[in-house]
Design a protein around this motif. Structure first.
Motif, short mmCIF file in Angstrom:
data_model
loop_
_atom_site.label_atom_id
_atom_site.label_comp_id
_atom_site.label_asym_id
_atom_site.label_seq_id
_atom_site.Cartn_x
_atom_site.Cartn_y
_atom_site.Cartn_z
N ARG A 141 0.84 -1.20 0.00
CA ARG A 141 0.00 0.00 0.00
C ARG A 141 0.87 1.25 0.00
NH1 ARG A 141 -1.30 3.76 3.76
NH2 ARG A 141 -3.26 4.89 3.41
N ILE A 142 1.85 1.29 0.90
CA ILE A 142 2.73 2.46 0.99
C ILE A 142 3.47 2.67 -0.32
CG2 ILE A 142 4.77 3.41 2.12
CD1 ILE A 142 3.92 1.94 4.66
N LEU A 143 4.01 1.61 -0.86
CA LEU A 143 4.80 1.73 -2.09
C LEU A 143 3.95 2.29 -3.22
CD1 LEU A 143 7.70 1.04 -3.01
CD2 LEU A 143 6.80 -1.11 -3.87
N SER A 144 2.73 1.81 -3.35
CA SER A 144 1.84 2.30 -4.41
C SER A 144 1.57 3.79 -4.24
CB SER A 144 0.53 1.51 -4.38
OG SER A 144 -0.36 1.99 -5.35
N LEU A 145 1.32 4.22 -3.01
CA LEU A 145 1.08 5.64 -2.75
C LEU A 145 2.30 6.48 -3.13
CD1 LEU A 145 -0.75 5.58 0.71
CD2 LEU A 145 -1.74 6.23 -1.50
N LEU A 146 3.46 6.06 -2.67
CA LEU A 146 4.67 6.86 -2.90
C LEU A 146 5.00 6.97 -4.39
CD1 LEU A 146 6.94 5.59 0.02
CD2 LEU A 146 5.67 7.74 -0.11
N LEU A 147 4.82 5.89 -5.12
CA LEU A 147 5.11 5.94 -6.55
C LEU A 147 4.14 6.88 -7.26
CD1 LEU A 147 5.84 2.19 -7.32
CD2 LEU A 147 7.49 4.04 -7.00
N ASP A 148 2.89 6.88 -6.84
CA ASP A 148 1.90 7.76 -7.46
C ASP A 148 2.11 9.23 -7.06
OD1 ASP A 148 0.70 5.65 -8.73
OD2 ASP A 148 -0.90 5.42 -7.25
N GLU A 149 2.82 9.45 -5.95
CA GLU A 149 2.99 10.80 -5.43
C GLU A 149 4.29 11.46 -5.86
OE1 GLU A 149 0.38 9.97 -1.35
OE2 GLU A 149 2.55 9.60 -1.42
N THR A 150 5.09 10.78 -6.68
CA THR A 150 6.31 11.41 -7.20
C THR A 150 5.96 12.66 -8.00
OG1 THR A 150 7.28 9.19 -7.38
CG2 THR A 150 8.44 11.00 -8.47
N ALA A 191 11.19 -1.88 -12.06
CA ALA A 191 11.74 -0.74 -12.78
C ALA A 191 11.13 0.57 -12.31
CB ALA A 191 11.50 -0.91 -14.29
N ARG A 192 9.85 0.55 -11.94
CA ARG A 192 9.21 1.78 -11.51
C ARG A 192 9.78 2.27 -10.18
NH1 ARG A 192 2.86 2.85 -10.08
NH2 ARG A 192 2.95 5.13 -10.23
N VAL A 193 10.05 1.35 -9.27
CA VAL A 193 10.65 1.71 -7.98
C VAL A 193 12.05 2.26 -8.18
CG1 VAL A 193 11.35 0.88 -5.71
CG2 VAL A 193 9.25 0.02 -6.75
N GLU A 194 12.83 1.58 -9.02
CA GLU A 194 14.19 2.03 -9.30
C GLU A 194 14.18 3.42 -9.91
OE1 GLU A 194 18.45 1.69 -9.64
OE2 GLU A 194 16.94 0.65 -8.44
N ALA A 195 13.28 3.65 -10.86
CA ALA A 195 13.21 4.96 -11.52
C ALA A 195 12.81 6.05 -10.52
CB ALA A 195 12.22 4.91 -12.67
N ALA A 196 11.88 5.75 -9.63
CA ALA A 196 11.44 6.74 -8.64
C ALA A 196 12.57 7.07 -7.69
CB ALA A 196 10.24 6.20 -7.87
N ARG A 197 13.30 6.06 -7.23
CA ARG A 197 14.41 6.33 -6.32
C ARG A 197 15.48 7.16 -6.99
NH1 ARG A 197 17.99 2.11 -6.00
NH2 ARG A 197 19.60 3.58 -6.61
N ARG A 198 15.81 6.82 -8.20
CA ARG A 198 16.84 7.57 -8.91
C ARG A 198 16.40 9.01 -9.20
NH1 ARG A 198 21.21 4.81 -10.58
NH2 ARG A 198 21.13 2.52 -10.49
N SER A 199 15.10 9.20 -9.46
CA SER A 199 14.63 10.56 -9.72
C SER A 199 14.75 11.41 -8.47
CB SER A 199 13.19 10.54 -10.23
OG SER A 199 12.26 10.30 -9.20
N GLY A 200 14.45 10.82 -7.30
CA GLY A 200 14.60 11.56 -6.05
C GLY A 200 16.04 11.86 -5.73
N GLU A 201 16.92 10.91 -6.00
CA GLU A 201 18.36 11.16 -5.78
C GLU A 201 18.86 12.24 -6.71
OE1 GLU A 201 19.03 6.59 -4.23
OE2 GLU A 201 19.62 7.15 -6.27
N GLU A 202 18.39 12.23 -7.94
CA GLU A 202 18.80 13.26 -8.89
C GLU A 202 18.31 14.64 -8.44
OE1 GLU A 202 20.80 14.74 -12.22
OE2 GLU A 202 20.87 12.76 -11.23
N TYR A 203 17.12 14.69 -7.88
CA TYR A 203 16.60 15.96 -7.34
C TYR A 203 17.59 16.54 -6.33
CZ TYR A 203 13.82 19.10 -4.42
OH TYR A 203 13.40 20.19 -3.70
#
Length: 312
Positions: A141-150, A191-203
């Motif tokens: 549940r948490i993961l789904s919310l966080l990915l949608d909230e990027t 892949a979606r989790v990896e992309a979200a983490r990398r986008s936050g690190e890039e920020y």
């Protein structure tokens, strides 16, 4: 690295000692594990565990709406940061009590490890769930919310999206810690989790971990204050420790943040404790502000050992 600084660190709490042995000395795994096991029965780890009530709560609070820092949320994060072994019987018993008895009553009575609604909270709950091995519907549940909230700029913000579409440093780092912990706990290559983490690190990297991308000014002076426990607060040393934990070669854009850490080093090779983050009923685990800090010294040395060994 100064031998006397290492000796000073090794004279401290088991939670500091085992991390010094692993991260600064490269001690054999068996010796590190033996020292780490003591966190569950001695020192600060044992004290936090002993403060849990029979109903699974700490301080009678799940989060602490009035900045109570001895709540379930922060007690579990502290145990995680101390490195309390998840498999140790006192730790497992504590987690079992949380699973059985702790719920977010203001959020549809969701179990604690299912999280609530704010990104900074859910990032921390996901990290706790991953560390203590409580994965399943709640963490999904948490993961789904966080990915949608990027957000479009790559990070996260606890403000509703209709109020702000700009990311904030505090929730972004909390979410990044949660995503990385989940990836490691599950071994997932999603892949979606990896992309979200990398986008936050890039920020964060685009802003040198503490500067405005537009002007280069310091975003918030509090980001230069290194304090432990960290709670949900962002600071440069906490962010650097995340990138160190990732491993690999350090990104050149970390250089300004590394310089901030080096500027705070004392003449004797230690780092001072920062101003404590605001709160009530807090565990005073670190040294008083301005005094030599085992936690800041440990974290700074292992970051520099990874990213700038010539400075040691």
């Amino acid at each position: 690295m100064h031998d006397d600084v290492i000796s000073w660190l090794l004279d401290g709490d088991p939670s500091v000692r085992w991390q010094v042995m692993r991260d600064l000395q490269g001690a054999p795994d068996a010796e590190v594990a033996a020292e780490r096991a003591r966190v569950a029965t001695e020192g600060w780890g044992a004290r936090v565990l002993a403060d849990q009530a029979d109903d699974g709560s700490w301080g009678g609070q799940v989060y602490g709406p009035n900045r109570q820092r001895n709540s379930v949320m922060w007690s579990l994060q502290i145990l995680r940061n101390l490195g309390a072994p998840p498999e140790a019987p006192p730790v497992r018993s504590a987690i079992d009590r949380v699973v059985a008895g702790v719920r977010w009553h203001e959020f549809d009575d969701l179990p604690y490890f299912s999280g609530e609604v704010e990104e900074c909270v859910n990032g921390g709950v996901l990290a706790n769930a991953s560390y203590f091995g409580v994965l399943g519907e709640g963490s999904d549940r948490i993961l789904s919310l966080l990915l949608d909230e990027t957000l479009p700029d790559g990070g996260w913000n606890c403000d509703p999206i209709e109020e702000s579409q700009r990311s904030s440093f505090n929730p972004t780092l909390c979410v990044l810690e949660g995503l990385l912990a989940w990836q490691r706990a599950t071994g997932s290559s999603d892949a979606r989790v990896e992309a979200a983490r990398r986008s936050g690190e890039e920020y964060l990297l685009e802003r040198s971990l503490f500067r405005r991308r537009t002007t280069g000014e310091v975003v918030n002076p509090h980001y230069l204050n290194f304090s432990f426990p960290t709670y949900w607060f962002y600071d440069v040393l906490r962010a650097l420790d995340h990138f160190r934990d990732l491993g690999g070669d350090p990104d050149p854009r970390l250089r300004p943040a590394l310089d901030v850490v080096l500027e705070q080093r004392l003449d004797d090779g230690r780092w001072p404790a920062g101003e404590r983050w605001p709160g009530r009923q807090a565990y005073e685990i670190d040294a008083p502000p301005g005094e030599p800090s085992p936690w800041n010294t440990l974290r700074a040395l292992r970051v520099l050992r990874w990213a700038d060994p010539d400075s040691l």
